[in-house]
Design an enzyme around this catalytic site. Structure first.
Site, PDB file in Angstrom:
ATOM      1  N   ASN A  94     -39.159  39.034  -3.570  1.00 34.43           N
ATOM      2  CA  ASN A  94     -38.336  38.769  -2.391  1.00 34.43           C
ATOM      3  C   ASN A  94     -37.527  40.025  -2.101  1.00 34.43           C
ATOM      4  O   ASN A  94     -36.568  40.326  -2.809  1.00 34.43           O
ATOM      5  CB  ASN A  94     -37.415  37.576  -2.678  1.00 34.43           C
ATOM      6  CG  ASN A  94     -36.442  37.312  -1.539  1.00 34.43           C
ATOM      7  OD1 ASN A  94     -36.551  37.926  -0.474  1.00 34.43           O
ATOM      8  ND2 ASN A  94     -35.500  36.412  -1.767  1.00 34.43           N
ATOM      9  N   LYS A 127     -35.630  40.555   0.313  1.00 35.76           N
ATOM     10  CA  LYS A 127     -34.377  40.269   1.035  1.00 35.76           C
ATOM     11  C   LYS A 127     -34.245  41.243   2.213  1.00 35.76           C
ATOM     12  O   LYS A 127     -35.263  41.645   2.777  1.00 35.76           O
ATOM     13  CB  LYS A 127     -33.187  40.320   0.072  1.00 35.76           C
ATOM     14  CG  LYS A 127     -33.445  39.451  -1.161  1.00 35.76           C
ATOM     15  CD  LYS A 127     -32.256  39.249  -2.030  1.00 35.76           C
ATOM     16  CE  LYS A 127     -32.647  38.370  -3.213  1.00 35.76           C
ATOM     17  NZ  LYS A 127     -31.517  38.032  -4.060  1.00 35.76           N
ATOM     18  N   HIS A 170     -33.668  29.552   0.249  1.00 41.73           N
ATOM     19  CA  HIS A 170     -33.036  30.499  -0.676  1.00 41.73           C
ATOM     20  C   HIS A 170     -31.523  30.288  -0.665  1.00 41.73           C
ATOM     21  O   HIS A 170     -30.935  29.996   0.383  1.00 41.73           O
ATOM     22  CB  HIS A 170     -33.376  31.936  -0.260  1.00 41.73           C
ATOM     23  CG  HIS A 170     -33.031  32.921  -1.332  1.00 41.73           C
ATOM     24  ND1 HIS A 170     -31.734  33.351  -1.522  1.00 41.73           N
ATOM     25  CD2 HIS A 170     -33.785  33.508  -2.283  1.00 41.73           C
ATOM     26  CE1 HIS A 170     -31.715  34.189  -2.552  1.00 41.73           C
ATOM     27  NE2 HIS A 170     -32.941  34.298  -3.035  1.00 41.73           N
ATOM     28  N   GLU A 201     -29.152  32.294  -0.611  1.00 39.46           N
ATOM     29  CA  GLU A 201     -28.422  33.136   0.353  1.00 39.46           C
ATOM     30  C   GLU A 201     -28.472  32.519   1.741  1.00 39.46           C
ATOM     31  O   GLU A 201     -27.511  32.612   2.502  1.00 39.46           O
ATOM     32  CB  GLU A 201     -28.998  34.559   0.330  1.00 39.46           C
ATOM     33  CG  GLU A 201     -28.592  35.272  -0.954  1.00 39.46           C
ATOM     34  CD  GLU A 201     -29.615  36.254  -1.496  1.00 39.46           C
ATOM     35  OE1 GLU A 201     -30.523  36.680  -0.753  1.00 39.46           O
ATOM     36  OE2 GLU A 201     -29.514  36.591  -2.698  1.00 39.46           O
ATOM     37  N   GLU A 247     -33.582  29.049  -9.057  1.00 38.22           N
ATOM     38  CA  GLU A 247     -32.778  30.266  -9.012  1.00 38.22           C
ATOM     39  C   GLU A 247     -31.306  29.896  -9.133  1.00 38.22           C
ATOM     40  O   GLU A 247     -30.649  29.610  -8.114  1.00 38.22           O
ATOM     41  CB  GLU A 247     -33.001  30.996  -7.676  1.00 38.22           C
ATOM     42  CG  GLU A 247     -34.418  31.490  -7.475  1.00 38.22           C
ATOM     43  CD  GLU A 247     -34.462  32.700  -6.544  1.00 38.22           C
ATOM     44  OE1 GLU A 247     -35.090  33.689  -6.917  1.00 38.22           O
ATOM     45  OE2 GLU A 247     -33.841  32.665  -5.465  1.00 38.22           O
ATOM     46  N   GLY A 279     -28.865  38.585  -8.668  1.00 40.38           N
ATOM     47  CA  GLY A 279     -28.275  39.885  -8.393  1.00 40.38           C
ATOM     48  C   GLY A 279     -27.092  40.247  -9.270  1.00 40.38           C
ATOM     49  O   GLY A 279     -26.362  41.184  -8.967  1.00 40.38           O
ATOM     50  N   SER A 312     -32.128  37.788 -11.635  1.00 42.86           N
ATOM     51  CA  SER A 312     -32.034  38.941 -12.527  1.00 42.86           C
ATOM     52  C   SER A 312     -33.228  39.089 -13.473  1.00 42.86           C
ATOM     53  O   SER A 312     -33.078  39.549 -14.603  1.00 42.86           O
ATOM     54  CB  SER A 312     -30.709  38.902 -13.307  1.00 42.86           C
ATOM     55  OG  SER A 312     -29.615  38.982 -12.416  1.00 42.86           O
TER      56      SER A 312
HETATM   57  P1  13P Z   1     -32.510  39.195  -8.252  1.00 45.62           P
HETATM   58  O1  13P Z   1     -33.839  39.307  -8.970  1.00 45.62           O
HETATM   59  O2  13P Z   1     -32.106  40.459  -7.566  1.00 45.62           O
HETATM   60  O3  13P Z   1     -31.468  38.600  -9.124  1.00 45.62           O
HETATM   61  O4  13P Z   1     -32.754  38.152  -7.039  1.00 45.62           O
HETATM   62  C1  13P Z   1     -33.344  36.935  -7.318  1.00 45.62           C
HETATM   63  C2  13P Z   1     -33.648  36.278  -6.035  1.00 45.62           C
HETATM   64  O5  13P Z   1     -32.766  35.828  -5.327  1.00 45.62           O
HETATM   65  C3  13P Z   1     -35.052  36.212  -5.632  1.00 45.62           C
HETATM   66  O6  13P Z   1     -35.221  35.338  -4.546  1.00 45.62           O
END
Ligand code: 13P
Length: 252
Positions: free
Chosen positions: A9, A11, A94, A96, A166, A172, A213
């Site tokens: 992803n 983002k 997601h 976010e 997640e 992150g 992560s």
């Molecule tokens: P990270 O791997 O940067 O922690 O992000 C995970 C994520 O949100 C994947 O959709």
């Protein structure tokens, strides 16, 4: 046997030029790994460029969102059919999007139905916040998101869905869930909810990914767990060597 599945992803990262550069470096290393379902999820504007670069390889392409309506006056939105012109996958729900863009279990549910109707494989994200985790609400939050998100699907459609656990506190932050903790949530909460809703045969077919992560160093341990079928990778999917190493770990 569930085929291992790793999705990147991106983002809101990479311009089209940067996306091309990343995929031209990463694509060759990924394309030779043939026992993992691999999906790249760039921002909408880079989808065409990435599609052109990975055409004819076994790499899959996914969007990061879609709207549930087929067409019409929805400024700024992208329809399922528009996504399906280039992609076979779409990330939905997601954290976010839930946190910053008002996504709810109801809108996620509409999007999952619309994605499946368009022939897309939804990668549905669920996960608790740090506060919810500390309050002992993980099971309640994750099972509600799973059940309400997938509400109304028939067994055949449900089996096509990919679920990504997640935990919001792990995204992150570098604070990845341990492989044991993730396995427990995958098995006792996510797969159990799926079994309650669709029966255990269907629940056994659904891939459940861990995200939060994941990196080149910690990936392999997740894949030793029976209910961790792959990973949804954020930051590390933007680095060619790291993402290839993660996919390689899933392949071993
Ligand atoms: P990270 O791997 O940067 O922690 O992000 C995970 C994520 O949100 C994947 O959709």
């Amino acid at each position: 046997m569930r085929t291992p599945f790793v999705a990147g992803n991106w983002k809101m990262n990479k311009t089209v030029a940067e996306a091309r550069e990343l995929v031209s470096v990463m694509g060759k290393g990924l394309a030779v790994i043939n026992n993992v379902e691999i999906v790249l999820c760039p921002p909408f504007v880079s989808i065409l460029a990435v599609a052109n670069l990975i055409g004819g390889t076994r790499l899959g392409l996914g969007a990061q969102n879609l709207h549930w309506e087929e067409k019409g006056a929805f400024t700024g939105e992208v329809s399922p059919a528009m996504v399906k012109e280039f992609c076979n996958y779409v990330i939905l729900g997601h954290s976010e999007r839930r946190t910053y863009f008002g996504e709810t279990d109801l809108t996620v549910n509409k999007k999952i139905h619309a994605a499946l109707k368009a022939g897309l494989t939804p990668i549905v994200c669920v996960g608790e916040t740090l506060e919810e985790n500390k309050a002992g609400k993980t099971a309640q939050v994750v099972s509600t998101q799973t059940k309400e998100g997938l509400q109304g699907l028939d067994a055949e459609s449900a089996a096509k869905v990919v679920v990504a656990y997640e935990p919001v506190w792990a995204i992150g932050t570098g604070l990845a869930a341990t492989a044991d903790d993730a396995q427990q949530v995958h098995c006792d909460i996510v797969r159990k909810s799926l079994a309650d809703q669709f029966g255990s045969d269907v629940a056994q077919k659904i891939r459940i990914l861990y995200g939060g992560s994941v990196n080149a160093a910690n990936a392999a341990e997740y894949f030793t767990k029976p209910d961790i079928d792959g990973a949804l990778v954020g930051g590390a999917s933007l680095k060619s060597d790291d993402f290839i190493a993660i996919v390689q770990a899933a392949s071993n």
